[in-house]
Design a protein around this motif. Structure first.
Motif, PDB file in Angstrom:
ATOM      1  N   ASP A 231      -1.319  -5.888   1.289  1.00 22.06           N
ATOM      2  CA  ASP A 231      -2.685  -5.821   1.819  1.00 22.06           C
ATOM      3  C   ASP A 231      -3.026  -4.396   2.235  1.00 22.06           C
ATOM      4  OD1 ASP A 231      -5.142  -7.339   3.128  1.00 22.06           O
ATOM      5  OD2 ASP A 231      -4.370  -5.952   4.635  1.00 22.06           O
ATOM      6  N   LYS A 232      -2.101  -3.746   2.917  1.00 26.32           N
ATOM      7  CA  LYS A 232      -2.355  -2.377   3.370  1.00 26.32           C
ATOM      8  C   LYS A 232      -2.389  -1.388   2.204  1.00 26.32           C
ATOM      9  CE  LYS A 232      -2.851  -3.141   7.733  1.00 26.32           C
ATOM     10  NZ  LYS A 232      -4.154  -2.874   8.408  1.00 26.32           N
ATOM     11  N   ILE A 233      -1.618  -1.675   1.153  1.00 27.41           N
ATOM     12  CA  ILE A 233      -1.684  -0.843  -0.052  1.00 27.41           C
ATOM     13  C   ILE A 233      -3.038  -1.028  -0.731  1.00 27.41           C
ATOM     14  CG2 ILE A 233      -0.757  -0.526  -2.378  1.00 27.41           C
ATOM     15  CD1 ILE A 233       2.020  -1.227  -1.244  1.00 27.41           C
ATOM     16  N   ALA A 234      -3.479  -2.286  -0.850  1.00 28.98           N
ATOM     17  CA  ALA A 234      -4.764  -2.580  -1.502  1.00 28.98           C
ATOM     18  C   ALA A 234      -5.927  -1.934  -0.766  1.00 28.98           C
ATOM     19  CB  ALA A 234      -4.967  -4.094  -1.593  1.00 28.98           C
TER      20      ALA A 234
ATOM     21  N   VAL B 267      -4.496   1.983   3.029  1.00 34.68           N
ATOM     22  CA  VAL B 267      -3.949   2.461   4.305  1.00 34.68           C
ATOM     23  C   VAL B 267      -2.640   3.191   4.059  1.00 34.68           C
ATOM     24  CG1 VAL B 267      -3.089   1.755   6.574  1.00 34.68           C
ATOM     25  CG2 VAL B 267      -5.066   0.584   5.561  1.00 34.68           C
ATOM     26  N   ILE B 268      -1.841   2.673   3.139  1.00 37.23           N
ATOM     27  CA  ILE B 268      -0.560   3.264   2.762  1.00 37.23           C
ATOM     28  C   ILE B 268      -0.403   3.199   1.252  1.00 37.23           C
ATOM     29  CG2 ILE B 268       0.708   2.799   4.917  1.00 37.23           C
ATOM     30  CD1 ILE B 268       1.807   0.237   3.512  1.00 37.23           C
ATOM     31  N   LYS B 269       0.564   3.938   0.756  1.00 35.24           N
ATOM     32  CA  LYS B 269       1.023   3.793  -0.620  1.00 35.24           C
ATOM     33  C   LYS B 269       2.393   3.132  -0.582  1.00 35.24           C
ATOM     34  CE  LYS B 269      -1.328   8.032  -2.096  1.00 35.24           C
ATOM     35  NZ  LYS B 269      -1.138   9.406  -2.641  1.00 35.24           N
ATOM     36  N   ARG B 270       2.798   2.556  -1.694  1.00 37.09           N
ATOM     37  CA  ARG B 270       4.109   1.882  -1.721  1.00 37.09           C
ATOM     38  C   ARG B 270       5.214   2.811  -1.281  1.00 37.09           C
ATOM     39  NH1 ARG B 270       8.262   0.449  -0.781  1.00 37.09           N
ATOM     40  NH2 ARG B 270       9.709  -0.912  -1.900  1.00 37.09           N
ATOM     41  N   GLU B 271       5.166   4.066  -1.712  1.00 31.57           N
ATOM     42  CA  GLU B 271       6.246   5.008  -1.383  1.00 31.57           C
ATOM     43  C   GLU B 271       6.263   5.407   0.087  1.00 31.57           C
ATOM     44  OE1 GLU B 271       3.001   7.447  -3.603  1.00 31.57           O
ATOM     45  OE2 GLU B 271       3.897   5.428  -3.705  1.00 31.57           O
TER      46      GLU B 271
END
Length: 313
Positions: free
Chosen positions: A67-70, A73-77
């Motif tokens: 959710d935060k990636i979508a 807010v953040i990237k997976r890395e």
């Protein structure tokens, strides 16, 4: 002061990977509340999250992260995800299966750090039976004594495949860590163990440090521990909470603590430990609390060939 991700140090693992030196433990953080807690933690600045197949909440962690990636807010890395191979997947032919199930639960393409949860192996009786029973008396646990080195060799293949970036162990004693360092192709990057002022793991920490294996400390806090008068007295001196004193103490020992909380206020407080230092006399007072007493043991497994807690450290 609210935590800022830029103030949270990282530590370099023996394979060159950077791991945040503080994380969130998620044992018993489940359901919608669990998803919300992890989302709050990400917003506060947490980037290291610890779960396990056994905890039955990998999907909650994955949902919050995705959710935060979508929402950009953040990237997976940006996040460091830790999960664990449960005891029923130690048979070499089941290791990849166990990892794939965790990846599916998490909804992620790779795991940052994959740990062998215990060196003890159980019989596989199905994905939904983590504590299998056997024998005429239906006794727990159904132990099959698979050699953890054989399991480890299959975990090494997960790194080769790219679905796992780093591998390590949890609840291993000094002899077991040493054996993997000597006989494995890939050295474990961490040993995750119970660690608090009551069981500060100094001897195991020194042993692992000599082999370039980092200690991650679970269960660092407890109601009885944080209410002890001597810790409360130290906390007043620094205008900090008792939890912050304990977590700072572990950080200064070189341990990466992963405390668990579901309260937003405590999420903020716990991670805000990087702007003060403990005086030597206060560290010695915390050292003096060490009894080596464990609160976490693997039940009904003391007679297993690879039971880890029969050694002093």
């Amino acid at each position: 002061m609210a935590a800022n991700i830029l103030t949270i140090p990282t530590t370099t693992l023996n394979n060159g990977v950077q791991m945040p030196a503080f994380g969130l433990g998620t044992f018993n953080i489940k359901g919608g509340e669990g998803v919300d807690v992890i989302k709050d933690a990400i917003d506060i600045g947490y980037r290291h999250f610890d779960t396990a197949f056994l905890y039955n909440n990998e999907s909650e962690l994955g949902e919050a992260i995705n959710d935060k990636i979508a929402n950009k807010v953040i990237k997976r890395e940006d996040v460091f995800v830790v999960t664990k191979l449960w005891n029923t997947y130690h048979e070499p032919e089941r290791v990849r299966e166990g990892c794939d199930k965790s990846l599916t639960n998490l909804g992620l393409d790779y795991i940052d750090l994959y740990l062998m949860h215990f060196p003890v192996s159980f019989e596989y009786h199905g994905d939904d039976i983590p504590w299998p029973k056997s024998g005429p008396n239906n006794e727990p646990n159904a132990i099959n004594d698979i050699d953890y080195l054989d399991t480890w060799k299959e975990m090494e293949k997960l790194v080769d495949s790219g679905i796992v970036k780093s591998i390590g162990v949890s609840n291993f004693n000094s002899e077991q860590v040493d054996r993997l360092c000597k006989e494995g192709r890939i050295k474990p990057v961490v040993n995750q163990v119970e660690c608090s002022p009551i069981i500060n793991q100094k001897r195991l920490n020194a042993f692992c440090t000599e082999r370039d294996v980092l200690i991650i400390g679970y269960s660092p806090l407890g109601k009885k521990l944080i209410s002890r008068p001597e810790i409360e007295e130290i906390a007043k001196k620094y205008d900090k909470t008792a939890a912050q004193i304990i977590l700072r103490y572990l950080h200064e020992l070189g341990v990466t603590p992963i405390p668990k909380t579901t309260h937003k206020k405590r999420l903020k407080e716990n991670i805000d430990i990087f702007h003060f230092q403990l005086a030597q006399e206060d560290k010695e007072a915390l050292d003096a609390m060490n009894t080596g007493e464990r609160t976490v043991r693997l039940p009904n497994s003391i007679h297993a060939k690879h039971y880890p807690f029969n050694l002093e450290f």
